[in-house]
Design an enzyme around this catalytic site. Structure first.
Site, PDB file in Angstrom:
ATOM      1  N   ASP A  13      75.148  22.291   4.147  1.00 58.73           N
ATOM      2  CA  ASP A  13      74.932  21.422   5.294  1.00 58.73           C
ATOM      3  C   ASP A  13      76.040  21.798   6.290  1.00 58.73           C
ATOM      4  O   ASP A  13      77.023  22.459   5.912  1.00 58.73           O
ATOM      5  CB  ASP A  13      75.064  19.961   4.850  1.00 58.73           C
ATOM      6  CG  ASP A  13      75.073  19.011   6.018  1.00 58.73           C
ATOM      7  OD1 ASP A  13      74.183  19.112   6.875  1.00 58.73           O
ATOM      8  OD2 ASP A  13      76.000  18.162   6.089  1.00 58.73           O
ATOM      9  N   LEU A  14      75.892  21.408   7.535  1.00 60.43           N
ATOM     10  CA  LEU A  14      76.885  21.816   8.540  1.00 60.43           C
ATOM     11  C   LEU A  14      77.863  20.681   8.890  1.00 60.43           C
ATOM     12  O   LEU A  14      79.048  20.738   8.547  1.00 60.43           O
ATOM     13  CB  LEU A  14      76.144  22.283   9.802  1.00 60.43           C
ATOM     14  CG  LEU A  14      77.013  22.719  10.973  1.00 60.43           C
ATOM     15  CD1 LEU A  14      77.849  23.938  10.631  1.00 60.43           C
ATOM     16  CD2 LEU A  14      76.144  23.019  12.197  1.00 60.43           C
ATOM     17  N   ASP A  15      77.323  19.630   9.548  1.00 63.50           N
ATOM     18  CA  ASP A  15      78.180  18.543  10.041  1.00 63.50           C
ATOM     19  C   ASP A  15      78.815  17.787   8.881  1.00 63.50           C
ATOM     20  O   ASP A  15      78.116  17.251   8.028  1.00 63.50           O
ATOM     21  CB  ASP A  15      77.340  17.550  10.862  1.00 63.50           C
ATOM     22  CG  ASP A  15      76.704  18.194  12.078  1.00 63.50           C
ATOM     23  OD1 ASP A  15      77.441  18.726  12.907  1.00 63.50           O
ATOM     24  OD2 ASP A  15      75.462  18.173  12.189  1.00 63.50           O
ATOM     25  N   GLY A  50      73.137  13.034   8.363  1.00 65.09           N
ATOM     26  CA  GLY A  50      72.083  13.891   7.828  1.00 65.09           C
ATOM     27  C   GLY A  50      70.690  13.559   8.319  1.00 65.09           C
ATOM     28  O   GLY A  50      69.746  14.303   8.087  1.00 65.09           O
ATOM     29  N   ARG A  53      67.844  13.017  14.808  1.00 63.97           N
ATOM     30  CA  ARG A  53      68.289  12.194  15.949  1.00 63.97           C
ATOM     31  C   ARG A  53      67.424  10.952  16.170  1.00 63.97           C
ATOM     32  O   ARG A  53      67.939   9.835  16.264  1.00 63.97           O
ATOM     33  CB  ARG A  53      68.281  13.067  17.212  1.00 63.97           C
ATOM     34  CG  ARG A  53      69.079  12.490  18.360  1.00 63.97           C
ATOM     35  CD  ARG A  53      68.994  13.430  19.562  1.00 63.97           C
ATOM     36  NE  ARG A  53      69.398  14.787  19.223  1.00 63.97           N
ATOM     37  CZ  ARG A  53      69.061  15.866  19.921  1.00 63.97           C
ATOM     38  NH1 ARG A  53      68.320  15.761  20.998  1.00 63.97           N
ATOM     39  NH2 ARG A  53      69.470  17.061  19.541  1.00 63.97           N
ATOM     40  N   SER A 120      70.338  19.225  12.375  1.00 64.08           N
ATOM     41  CA  SER A 120      70.739  19.203  13.782  1.00 64.08           C
ATOM     42  C   SER A 120      70.048  20.266  14.625  1.00 64.08           C
ATOM     43  O   SER A 120      69.903  21.403  14.219  1.00 64.08           O
ATOM     44  CB  SER A 120      72.249  19.396  13.887  1.00 64.08           C
ATOM     45  OG  SER A 120      72.618  19.487  15.244  1.00 64.08           O
ATOM     46  N   ASN A 122      71.512  21.040  17.293  1.00 67.74           N
ATOM     47  CA  ASN A 122      72.693  21.650  17.928  1.00 67.74           C
ATOM     48  C   ASN A 122      73.401  22.618  16.978  1.00 67.74           C
ATOM     49  O   ASN A 122      74.490  23.105  17.296  1.00 67.74           O
ATOM     50  CB  ASN A 122      73.682  20.560  18.348  1.00 67.74           C
ATOM     51  CG  ASN A 122      73.131  19.691  19.468  1.00 67.74           C
ATOM     52  OD1 ASN A 122      72.909  20.162  20.571  1.00 67.74           O
ATOM     53  ND2 ASN A 122      72.882  18.419  19.175  1.00 67.74           N
ATOM     54  N   LYS A 149      66.113  15.302   6.570  1.00 65.46           N
ATOM     55  CA  LYS A 149      66.538  14.766   5.282  1.00 65.46           C
ATOM     56  C   LYS A 149      66.380  13.231   5.313  1.00 65.46           C
ATOM     57  O   LYS A 149      66.597  12.658   6.361  1.00 65.46           O
ATOM     58  CB  LYS A 149      68.010  15.116   5.033  1.00 65.46           C
ATOM     59  CG  LYS A 149      68.289  16.616   5.152  1.00 65.46           C
ATOM     60  CD  LYS A 149      69.775  16.888   5.312  1.00 65.46           C
ATOM     61  CE  LYS A 149      70.023  18.353   5.609  1.00 65.46           C
ATOM     62  NZ  LYS A 149      71.431  18.694   5.822  1.00 65.46           N
ATOM     63  N   GLU A 173      76.711  18.921   0.419  1.00 67.18           N
ATOM     64  CA  GLU A 173      76.234  17.867   1.321  1.00 67.18           C
ATOM     65  C   GLU A 173      77.229  16.723   1.444  1.00 67.18           C
ATOM     66  O   GLU A 173      77.821  16.319   0.440  1.00 67.18           O
ATOM     67  CB  GLU A 173      74.944  17.280   0.745  1.00 67.18           C
ATOM     68  CG  GLU A 173      73.679  17.717   1.422  1.00 67.18           C
ATOM     69  CD  GLU A 173      73.562  17.342   2.890  1.00 67.18           C
ATOM     70  OE1 GLU A 173      74.316  16.471   3.373  1.00 67.18           O
ATOM     71  OE2 GLU A 173      72.712  17.899   3.571  1.00 67.18           O
ATOM     72  N   ASP A 174      77.374  16.180   2.640  1.00 68.37           N
ATOM     73  CA  ASP A 174      78.243  15.005   2.818  1.00 68.37           C
ATOM     74  C   ASP A 174      77.429  13.738   3.060  1.00 68.37           C
ATOM     75  O   ASP A 174      78.015  12.666   3.218  1.00 68.37           O
ATOM     76  CB  ASP A 174      79.199  15.204   4.011  1.00 68.37           C
ATOM     77  CG  ASP A 174      78.476  15.132   5.328  1.00 68.37           C
ATOM     78  OD1 ASP A 174      77.366  15.717   5.433  1.00 68.37           O
ATOM     79  OD2 ASP A 174      78.984  14.485   6.264  1.00 68.37           O
TER      80      ASP A 174
HETATM   81  C1  G6P Z   1      73.090  16.185  11.269  1.00 64.92           C
HETATM   82  C2  G6P Z   1      74.027  15.008  11.350  1.00 64.92           C
HETATM   83  C3  G6P Z   1      73.310  13.767  11.817  1.00 64.92           C
HETATM   84  C4  G6P Z   1      72.508  14.035  13.074  1.00 64.92           C
HETATM   85  C5  G6P Z   1      71.496  15.152  12.814  1.00 64.92           C
HETATM   86  C6  G6P Z   1      70.688  15.520  14.069  1.00 64.92           C
HETATM   87  O1  G6P Z   1      72.347  16.102  10.114  1.00 64.92           O
HETATM   88  O2  G6P Z   1      74.612  14.749  10.098  1.00 64.92           O
HETATM   89  O3  G6P Z   1      74.276  12.771  12.041  1.00 64.92           O
HETATM   90  O4  G6P Z   1      71.811  12.876  13.493  1.00 64.92           O
HETATM   91  O5  G6P Z   1      72.213  16.306  12.392  1.00 64.92           O
HETATM   92  O6  G6P Z   1      71.561  16.140  14.970  1.00 64.92           O
HETATM   93  P1  G6P Z   1      71.270  16.513  16.458  1.00 64.92           P
HETATM   94  O7  G6P Z   1      72.454  17.380  16.819  1.00 64.92           O
HETATM   95  O8  G6P Z   1      69.985  17.299  16.484  1.00 64.92           O
HETATM   96  O9  G6P Z   1      71.181  15.271  17.232  1.00 64.92           O
HETATM   97 MG    MG Z   2      76.344  16.461   7.070  1.00 67.57          MG
END
Ligand code: G6P
Ligand code: MG
Length: 220
Positions: A13-15, A50, A53, A120, A122, A149, A173-174
């Site tokens: 996972d990234l964030d 996770g 949006r 994400s 982004n 997810k 994963e966090d």
């Molecule tokens: C990740 C983060 C979430 C976020 C999701 C969508 O999974 O953990 O907190 O809502 O990405 O991200 P975005 O950048 O597309 O809004």
């Molecule tokens: Mg994460």
């Protein structure tokens, strides 16, 4: 299919696992809650991790007892993304979480397939800003898989993209939603964060410095 004794691939996972961006997501959602006139609750913050949006916005507004019509919800989600992108503007390699860069280097150096599985849209911007896009054999994100997810789709797509059966991959994963999605996909999962939160992970580490990579992957 019997599981091999050691994982043959790693899905990140990234964030909140590789980069310290989960706090920017939370700050942007907190700002939205303020604007909508209710208090942001930390437990809801965990539930937003996770999650895609639009789904995250729904979880947030429900927690505040607010209902938005479709057009307002869309504008609000866009605004949250604008706030989030404002904090990404200065992002660089200093955003790596402890052990992330070393883990990617160790795995990449041994030719172990690495995939990204992020909800994400982004994600690619972040990978480019941190200069790690070329570390991944496959990048699956919110632009390629719309089902966020805890749906297993993003993990199934990531495993398929690196040519392994999900049971051969270990996921980091966090997020509760991420742990659940990875388990549903049939992957093994290591939680990054608090073991009292990531209850269903087979093991939880505070960050990636806590991983003994040679022992985990069965490689020197
Ligand atoms: C990740 C983060 C979430 C976020 C999701 C969508 O999974 O953990 O907190 O809502 O990405 O991200 P975005 O950048 O597309 O809004
Ligand atoms: Mg994460």
């Amino acid at each position: 299919m019997t599981r091999p004794p050691f994982p043959t691939a790693v899905i990140f996972d990234l964030d909140g696992v590789l980069v310290d961006t989960a706090r920017f997501h939370l700050a942007a959602w907190r700002r939205i809650a303020d604007e909508l006139g209710f208090e942001f609750d930390d437990e809801v913050g965990e539930a937003l991790k996770g999650v895609g949006r639009e789904a995250a916005l729904l979880v947030l507004t429900r927690s505040g007892g607010v209902e938005l019509d479709a057009a307002t919800a869309e504008r609000t989600a866009q605004r949250k993304n604008r706030y989030y992108n404002e904090s990404l503007a200065t992002l660089d390699a200093s955003a790596f979480l402890p052990g992330a860069e070393a883990a990617l280097g160790w795995l990449h150096g041994r030719g172990i397939p690495i995939a990204l599985a992020s909800a994400s849209r982004n994600a690619r911007t972040i990978l480019v800003a941190c200069g790690i896009e070329d570390r991944f054999d496959a990048i699956v994100d919110g632009t390629s898989v719309p089902l966020a997810k805890p749906d297993p789709a993003v993990f199934l797509a990531a495993a398929a993209a690196i040519g392994v059966d999900p049971s051969e991959a270990i996921v980091f994963e966090d997020a509760i939603a991420g742990v659940d999605g990875a388990l549903r996909a049939g992957c093994r999962v290591i939680g990054v964060g608090d073991p009292a939160v990531l209850l269903r992970a087979e093991l939880t580490v505070p960050d990636l410095t806590g991983v003994d990579w040679p022992a985990l992957m069965g490689r020197a």
